[in-house]
Motif scaffolding. Structure first.
Motif, mmCIF file in Angstrom:
data_model
loop_
_atom_site.group_PDB
_atom_site.id
_atom_site.type_symbol
_atom_site.label_atom_id
_atom_site.label_comp_id
_atom_site.label_asym_id
_atom_site.label_seq_id
_atom_site.Cartn_x
_atom_site.Cartn_y
_atom_site.Cartn_z
ATOM 1 N N THR A 161 4.767 4.377 3.991
ATOM 2 C CA THR A 161 5.137 4.728 2.621
ATOM 3 C C THR A 161 4.110 5.687 2.046
ATOM 4 O OG1 THR A 161 6.142 2.544 2.313
ATOM 5 C CG2 THR A 161 5.688 3.828 0.337
ATOM 6 N N GLU A 162 4.500 6.919 1.781
ATOM 7 C CA GLU A 162 3.575 7.907 1.229
ATOM 8 C C GLU A 162 4.320 8.841 0.283
ATOM 9 O OE1 GLU A 162 1.752 10.277 4.305
ATOM 10 O OE2 GLU A 162 3.560 10.274 5.534
ATOM 11 N N ILE A 163 3.587 9.333 -0.702
ATOM 12 C CA ILE A 163 4.126 10.244 -1.717
ATOM 13 C C ILE A 163 3.278 11.501 -1.725
ATOM 14 C CG2 ILE A 163 4.567 10.581 -4.185
ATOM 15 C CD1 ILE A 163 4.873 7.521 -4.398
ATOM 16 N N VAL A 184 0.839 -1.191 0.000
ATOM 17 C CA VAL A 184 0.000 0.000 0.000
ATOM 18 C C VAL A 184 0.878 1.246 0.000
ATOM 19 C CG1 VAL A 184 -1.778 1.310 1.228
ATOM 20 C CG2 VAL A 184 -1.843 -1.201 1.236
ATOM 21 N N VAL A 185 0.561 2.187 -0.875
ATOM 22 C CA VAL A 185 1.260 3.479 -0.934
ATOM 23 C C VAL A 185 0.208 4.583 -0.829
ATOM 24 C CG1 VAL A 185 2.713 5.010 -2.313
ATOM 25 C CG2 VAL A 185 3.083 2.536 -2.403
ATOM 26 N N LEU A 186 0.414 5.522 0.075
ATOM 27 C CA LEU A 186 -0.492 6.651 0.219
ATOM 28 C C LEU A 186 -0.064 7.773 -0.723
ATOM 29 C CD1 LEU A 186 -0.893 6.876 4.110
ATOM 30 C CD2 LEU A 186 -1.929 5.282 2.486
ATOM 31 N N TYR A 200 -2.581 1.998 -4.604
ATOM 32 C CA TYR A 200 -2.358 3.407 -4.291
ATOM 33 C C TYR A 200 -3.618 3.957 -3.644
ATOM 34 C CZ TYR A 200 1.816 3.028 -7.132
ATOM 35 O OH TYR A 200 3.046 2.649 -7.627
ATOM 36 N N ALA A 201 -3.452 4.601 -2.494
ATOM 37 C CA ALA A 201 -4.593 5.012 -1.690
ATOM 38 C C ALA A 201 -4.760 6.523 -1.688
ATOM 39 C CB ALA A 201 -4.422 4.521 -0.253
ATOM 40 N N ARG A 202 -5.984 6.950 -1.927
ATOM 41 C CA ARG A 202 -6.358 8.348 -1.751
ATOM 42 C C ARG A 202 -6.433 8.651 -0.254
ATOM 43 N NH1 ARG A 202 -7.783 12.834 -4.152
ATOM 44 N NH2 ARG A 202 -10.057 12.712 -4.190
ATOM 45 N N VAL A 203 -5.941 9.808 0.151
ATOM 46 C CA VAL A 203 -6.039 10.213 1.554
ATOM 47 C C VAL A 203 -6.724 11.565 1.631
ATOM 48 C CG1 VAL A 203 -4.164 8.860 2.522
ATOM 49 C CG2 VAL A 203 -3.646 11.006 1.399
#
Length: 350
Positions: free
Chosen positions: A339-341, A245-247, A315-318
Motif C-alpha cells: 500500500t503506497e501513495i 502501514v501506508v508508504l 504513514y511512512a516516509r520513504v
C-alpha cells in the motif's frame, strides 16, 4: 517449553554456553542465534523434523524456504549438485557477510528445509558466534529470522525473547545486529543470475563480480496467487507491525501537508530530525534521510516501537531506493502490504 538464555560475547570465555547450545542443535532442538543481519531461529538443516519445528515455532508457511548457514564455503559441497565458478567468486568477495546464494540442492537437503523446492539457499554469516556455533554443532544450520512469522524481524535478543520464549529451547544473546535487515538473496539457477531479495550487498556491488545480474521483478511486486517463492520474503506480507502501514512518496512539505488532513492519533514513521513537522501525530524515527545504512539498522526496531505505542495506522516516509535503500524499500513495501501513495517527488521542495 522452558527457554534458556545464554549471553555469549566472548567465544573462549563463553565456550560452555556454546557447547550447550551446540548439543541442543545436534539433538534436533531449536536455538536462536545472533548474526550480523538479524537474529536467526536455528536448527539442524539436514534434519527434516528439526526444520519442520522451525516452521511450527514461527507459525511460518511451509512453502517459504529456509536459508542454510555454513561456516566455510567448502561446507556447501555435499549440499548442492555442483558449485559453479560464480559461487567461489562471490564467496571470495562477500563471505563471510550478508549475502545468500541459491543453487540446485542435493538429496542431502530435505524438502522441509528447502520449502519443497529443488534449490537451497546458502549463507556464511560474519558474526563470529554464529560461525563458531555451526562448527561446534557439526552441521549446517537452517535459520530464518527469529520472530513470529510476518512480524518485524529481531535485531537484538530482547526481540527474540519477546516473540519466542516458550517456543524454543535456547536464545543466545550476542548483542545488537550491525546490518539490521536480512541478507541479499541471489540465485545462480537462472540465466542471467537474479537478486530475489535486496540487502546490504547491493546490486552495484554484485555487478562487479556478475556484470549481468538483474533485479527479479518480484523484489518490488506482489507475487501472483499460487506462485512459488524462490526466496524467503518474496511471497507473504512480512516485517509488519500490527498497525496498518501506508508508504507516502513525496517531499517533506508534501508529506506534512498530507498528514495535516489526517485524523489525530495516526502515527508517522519518519527520519531523524523531522518530528517537529508533524504536529500532534506520534512519530517514530528510523535513521537519517539520504543515509540508507542508518535506516536499515533502525528499521525493524522502529516497526516494533509502533506496536509498543499502540498505533493502529502509520504513514511512512520513504527515501530514494538506491543501494542499500533498495533493501529498506523492499522491507517497507512488504510491511505495508504494497500500500503506497505517490504525492510527487521534487527534490527542491523540501
Amino acid at each position: 517449553m522452558e527457554t534458556s538464555i545464554y549471553r555469549v560475547f566472548d567465544i573462549e570465555q563463553d565456550a560452555a554456553a556454546l557447547d550447550r547450545a551446540a548439543a541442543l542443535l545436534r539433538a534436533g532442538r531449536l536455538v536462536v542465534i545472533p548474526t550480523e543481519t538479524v537474529y536467526g531461529l536455528a536448527a539442524d538443516a539436514l534434519n527434516p523434523s528439526a526444520a519442520s519445528a522451525i516452521y511450527a515455532a514461527k507459525g511460518r508457511p511451509s512453502d517459504n524456504p529456509l536459508i542454510v548457514h555454513i561456516a566455510d564455503p567448502e561446507q556447501a559441497r555435499p549440499l548442492v549438485k555442483r558449485l559453479p565458478d560464480a559461487y567461489f567468486a562471490l564467496a571470495e568477495r562477500f563471505w563471510p557477510g550478508p549475502m545468500t546464494v541459491i543453487l540446485e540442492k542435493s538429496a542431502r537437503v530435505p524438502y522441509e528445509t528447502s520449502g519443497g523446492l529443488e534449490t537451497v539457499a546458502l549463507r556464511m554469516p560474519s558474526h563470529p558466534v554464529a560461525r563458531e556455533l555451526i562448527r561446534r554443532a557439526g552441521t549446517p544450520l537452517a535459520a530464518p529470522s527469529a520472530n513470529l512469522s510476518g512480524s518485524p524481524s529481531p535485531t537484538c535478543a530482547g526481540h527474540c525473547i519477546q516473540d519466542l520464549t516458550g517456543r524454543v529451547d535456547a536464545i543466545i544473546d550476542g548483542g545488537s545486529c550491525t546490518v539490521g535487515v536480512e541478507s541479499t538473496v541471489l540465485t545462480l539457477c537462472t540465466d542471467p543470475p537474479a537478486i530475489l531479495r535486496p540487502g546490504a550487498v547491493t546490486l552495484e556491488m554484485l555487478r562487479e563480480v556478475l556484470p549481468d545480474i538483474r533485479l527479479d521483478p518480484g523484489v518490488f511486486a506482489h507475487l501472483p496467487d499460487g506462485a512459488k517463492a524462490a526466496s524467503p520474503g518474496m511471497k507473504y506480507r512480512h516485517y509488519a507491525p500490527k498497525a496498518r502501514v501506508v508508504l507516502l512518496w513525496g517531499t517533506l512539505v508534501q508529506f506534512a501537508a498530507y498528514l495535516e488532513a489526517q485524523p489525530p492519533g495516526c502515527g508517522v514513521l519518519c527520519f531523524e530530525g523531522e518530528q517537529a513537522r508533524f504536529g500532534g501525530h506520534p512519530c517514530v524515527t528510523y535513521g537519517r534521510r539520504d543515509d540508507p545504512v542508518s535506516q536499515a539498522q533502525a528499521l525493524f526496531g522502529a516497526l516494533r516501537r509502533i506496536d509498543e505505542l499502540g498505533l493502529t495506522s502509520v504513514y511512512a516516509r520513504v527515501d530514494s531506493p538506491d543501494g542499500v535503500g533498495q533493501a529498506v524499500y523492499n522491507r517497507l513495501l512488504r510491511a505495508a502490504g504494497f500500500t503506497e501513495i505517490r504525492l510527487g517527488w521534487e527534490e527542491s521542495a523540501t
